[in-house]
Every structure is written in structure tokens, then in C-alpha cells.
Design a protein around this motif. Structure first.
Motif, PDB file in Angstrom:
ATOM      1  N   LEU A  74       1.695  -8.726   3.443  1.00 26.70           N
ATOM      2  CA  LEU A  74       2.274  -7.863   2.412  1.00 26.70           C
ATOM      3  C   LEU A  74       1.746  -8.306   1.055  1.00 26.70           C
ATOM      4  O   LEU A  74       2.024  -9.431   0.614  1.00 26.70           O
ATOM      5  N   ASN A  75       0.973  -7.455   0.425  1.00 28.23           N
ATOM      6  CA  ASN A  75       0.488  -7.712  -0.929  1.00 28.23           C
ATOM      7  C   ASN A  75       1.409  -6.971  -1.894  1.00 28.23           C
ATOM      8  O   ASN A  75       1.351  -5.747  -2.004  1.00 28.23           O
ATOM      9  N   VAL A  76       2.260  -7.739  -2.555  1.00 28.89           N
ATOM     10  CA  VAL A  76       3.244  -7.175  -3.473  1.00 28.89           C
ATOM     11  C   VAL A  76       2.591  -7.005  -4.844  1.00 28.89           C
ATOM     12  O   VAL A  76       1.789  -7.852  -5.275  1.00 28.89           O
ATOM     13  N   LYS A  77       2.913  -5.921  -5.513  1.00 28.16           N
ATOM     14  CA  LYS A  77       2.373  -5.679  -6.846  1.00 28.16           C
ATOM     15  C   LYS A  77       2.749  -6.854  -7.759  1.00 28.16           C
ATOM     16  O   LYS A  77       3.915  -7.267  -7.786  1.00 28.16           O
ATOM     17  N   PRO A  78       1.774  -7.419  -8.473  1.00 28.77           N
ATOM     18  CA  PRO A  78       2.043  -8.574  -9.337  1.00 28.77           C
ATOM     19  C   PRO A  78       3.189  -8.304 -10.312  1.00 28.77           C
ATOM     20  O   PRO A  78       3.300  -7.216 -10.889  1.00 28.77           O
ATOM     21  N   GLY A  79       4.041  -9.303 -10.445  1.00 27.04           N
ATOM     22  CA  GLY A  79       5.187  -9.208 -11.333  1.00 27.04           C
ATOM     23  C   GLY A  79       6.449  -8.723 -10.651  1.00 27.04           C
ATOM     24  O   GLY A  79       7.534  -8.800 -11.232  1.00 27.04           O
TER      25      GLY A  79
END
Length: 97
Positions: free
Chosen positions: A8-13
Motif C-alpha cells: 500500500l503506497n499511501v499519499k505522502p502526508g
């Protein structure tokens, strides 16, 4: 037993919001027939990358039971907006060694 593995690549921040929301969403998946357990791991090297591992009794417990349920619709609403790009889900069988 089937192991579902997802990067899972979560949006930065959004990592903190994702982790809080994932705790709520965990109740949905853990209530499903055929669900055995799940784990969420945060990558040490890449701050916004996670590894989700879910154990199911059968492949269909996930692909049919969960994916066709009202709980999955709620899971999607809670979590899918956090991912960029959208994750690829893979399933694995254990090899006896």
C-alpha cells in the motif's frame, strides 16, 4: 490457508490519517466469514509504504465473500482514497518444506 499480500503506497502526508482509519476498517474485514487474521506493517525505508498481510481460509473467502459484501463497500469508502497508485493484490499458498 491463503495469504493475501498487498503493498500500500499511501499519499505522502496522509500516513497518520491512514493508520487511524485502518484501525476502524480492521473491524470490517475481521468480521468476515473465512477471515483468519491480518497484519499491517510500515516500511522503515519509505515512510508512506505499508505491507498488508491477510490470512483467509480460502481464496473465495476474499475474492467472493469479502469483495461482494457490504463490508467491502464500506472498506473501499474508508481506505481507497489514501492509495497512489492503486495497489495490486496477490494471493499465496504455503509450500510445505
Amino acid at each position: 490457508m491463503i495469504l493475501e499480500a498487498v503493498i500500500l503506497n499511501v499519499k505522502p502526508g496522509l500516513e497518520s490519517d491512514f493508520e487511524t482509519t485502518f484501525k476502524k476498517a480492521s473491524k470490517l474485514i475481521s468480521s468476515m466469514d473465512g477471515y483468519l487474521s491480518h497484519e499491517l506493517h510500515k516500511c522503515i525505508e519509505v515512510q508512506s509504504k505499508y505491507l498488508l498481510l491477510v490470512r483467509w481460509e480460502t481464496l473465495e473467502s476474499h475474492t467472493v465473500g469479502f469483495r461482494n459484501s457490504a463490508e467491502y463497500q464500506e472498506w473501499k469508502k474508508l481506505l481507497h482514497h489514501f492509495y497512489e497508485p492503486f495497489p495490486t493484490v496477490e494471493h499465496f499458498e504455503e509450500i510445505e518444506i
